[in-house]
Design an enzyme around this catalytic site. Structure first.
Site, PDB file in Angstrom:
ATOM      1  N   GLU A 144      -9.599  -0.215  -1.816  1.00 54.64           N
ATOM      2  CA  GLU A 144      -9.196   1.154  -1.464  1.00 54.64           C
ATOM      3  C   GLU A 144      -9.200   2.069  -2.692  1.00 54.64           C
ATOM      4  O   GLU A 144      -9.425   3.275  -2.576  1.00 54.64           O
ATOM      5  CB  GLU A 144      -7.824   1.115  -0.760  1.00 54.64           C
ATOM      6  CG  GLU A 144      -7.979   0.555   0.651  1.00 54.64           C
ATOM      7  CD  GLU A 144      -6.797  -0.238   1.162  1.00 54.64           C
ATOM      8  OE1 GLU A 144      -5.696  -0.121   0.618  1.00 54.64           O
ATOM      9  OE2 GLU A 144      -6.994  -0.999   2.137  1.00 54.64           O
TER      10      GLU A 144
ATOM     11  N   SER B  82      -6.437  -9.588   6.434  1.00 56.80           N
ATOM     12  CA  SER B  82      -5.922  -9.980   7.750  1.00 56.80           C
ATOM     13  C   SER B  82      -5.212 -11.334   7.758  1.00 56.80           C
ATOM     14  O   SER B  82      -5.356 -12.111   8.697  1.00 56.80           O
ATOM     15  CB  SER B  82      -7.047  -9.938   8.789  1.00 56.80           C
ATOM     16  OG  SER B  82      -7.503  -8.609   8.959  1.00 56.80           O
TER      17      SER B  82
ATOM     18  N   GLY C  83      -1.451  -7.622   3.215  1.00 60.69           N
ATOM     19  CA  GLY C  83      -1.170  -6.201   3.399  1.00 60.69           C
ATOM     20  C   GLY C  83      -0.237  -5.984   4.582  1.00 60.69           C
ATOM     21  O   GLY C  83       0.978  -6.110   4.483  1.00 60.69           O
ATOM     22  N   GLY C  84      -0.833  -5.668   5.727  1.00 58.18           N
ATOM     23  CA  GLY C  84      -0.079  -5.284   6.933  1.00 58.18           C
ATOM     24  C   GLY C  84       1.098  -6.187   7.257  1.00 58.18           C
ATOM     25  O   GLY C  84       2.214  -5.703   7.516  1.00 58.18           O
TER      26      GLY C  84
ATOM     27  N   LYS D 162       0.857  -1.204   0.000  1.00 57.12           N
ATOM     28  CA  LYS D 162       0.000   0.000   0.000  1.00 57.12           C
ATOM     29  C   LYS D 162       0.891   1.251   0.000  1.00 57.12           C
ATOM     30  O   LYS D 162       1.937   1.242  -0.632  1.00 57.12           O
ATOM     31  CB  LYS D 162      -0.979  -0.044   1.169  1.00 57.12           C
ATOM     32  CG  LYS D 162      -1.727  -1.394   1.215  1.00 57.12           C
ATOM     33  CD  LYS D 162      -2.920  -1.404   2.108  1.00 57.12           C
ATOM     34  CE  LYS D 162      -3.587  -2.779   2.047  1.00 57.12           C
ATOM     35  NZ  LYS D 162      -4.851  -2.833   2.737  1.00 57.12           N
TER      36      LYS D 162
HETATM   37  P1  PGA Z   1      -4.432  -6.678   5.171  1.00 60.51           P
HETATM   38  O1  PGA Z   1      -4.681  -6.050   3.727  1.00 60.51           O
HETATM   39  O2  PGA Z   1      -3.617  -7.937   4.992  1.00 60.51           O
HETATM   40  O3  PGA Z   1      -3.679  -5.620   5.929  1.00 60.51           O
HETATM   41  O4  PGA Z   1      -5.763  -6.985   5.768  1.00 60.51           O
HETATM   42  C1  PGA Z   1      -4.925  -6.864   2.613  1.00 60.51           C
HETATM   43  C2  PGA Z   1      -5.165  -6.023   1.387  1.00 60.51           C
HETATM   44  O5  PGA Z   1      -5.828  -4.970   1.473  1.00 60.51           O
HETATM   45  O6  PGA Z   1      -4.714  -6.372   0.279  1.00 60.51           O
END
Ligand code: PGA
Length: 235
Positions: A93, A196, A217-218, A10
């Site tokens: 997003e 997540s 993501g995170g 991101k």
């Molecule tokens: P997340 O994000 O692993 O932080 O939940 C996943 C994504 O938006 O691709």
């Protein structure tokens, strides 16, 4: 076919983060999965140069147009020139903060394909929709515009329930399996799961038959943990 692990940084990361990830993975390491790192545009070329060749590098977005006076946009040709091979399209997003819609996604998919980039189209339902048990009909409608691309196997899919992104909440394993089997049956591709995913839960989710990979993501911002995931290891 190897399953796929994707890190979506991101609007995060730095040259130092690329270096830290590179330091965790020896260039000759045999990875059990196909690994893909999607950093911000500004880090694409550096990531390509620095990360082992066993990892692919991808973009988080692409301009719908080919070239010209589009200040701030980044075309497929520029992405390919920076070493990217894949591109995320339709991330929630982008839908939420940039009001992107199916017309834009179609154009972006075509722009990516024209440059030989593999589009990964992201889909997913809201919590309200999930609660009403309307996930499957929602996804069918959400993917209607992409049927020609799916038929040609020109794109892959990532299923990311909106309520699971960055919340620490995930659907149960049977729920993930159910939605992925549906998508695979309907559209002929085993989607990647996102929302997540952590070092603790990734192995169980990835072991599900209809899950073709993970979009992370995170957790991908922690080089030690992301490198363990890419290598199929636990903490
Ligand atoms: P997340 O994000 O692993 O932080 O939940 C996943 C994504 O938006 O691709």
């Amino acid at each position: 076919m190897k399953k796929v692990i994707i890190g979506n940084w991101k609007m995060n990361g730095s040259h130092a983060l690329v270096d830290a990830l590179a330091a965790q993975i020896t260039p000759a390491a045999e990875l059990p999965y196909t690994g893909l790192v999607c950093p911000p545009f500004t880090l694409l070329a550096y990531a390509r140069k620095t990360l082992p060749a066993s990892l692919f590098v991808g973009a988080q977005d692409i301009a719908a147009c080919e070239k010209g006076a589009f200040t701030g946009d980044v075309s497929g040709a520029l992405l390919a020139d920076s070493g990217a091979t894949h591109v995320l399209i339709g991330h929630s997003e982008r839908r939420l903060y940039h009001q992107e819609n199916e017309t834009t996604f179609s154009e972006k998919i075509q722009a990516a394909l024209a440059q030989g980039l593999l589009p990964i189209l992201c889909v997913g339902e809201s919590h309200e929709c999930f609660d009403k048990k309307e996930t499957k009909s929602f996804l069918r409608a959400q993917l209607h515009f992409a049927l020609p691309f799916l038929k040609e196997k020109a794109i892959t899919l990532a299923y990311e329930p909106l309520w699971a992104i960055g919340t620490g909440q995930t659907p149960t394993l049977p729920m993930i399996q159910d939605v992925h089997s549906f998508l695979e049956g309907e559209f002929g591709v085993a989607p990647f799961y996102g929302g997540s995913v952590t070092i603790q839960n990734y192995q169980d989710i990835l072991a599900l038959g209809a899950v073709g990979g993970l979009l992370i993501g995170g957790e991908s911002l922690f080089p030690e943990k992301f490198a363990l995931i890419l290598q199929g290891k636990a903490l």
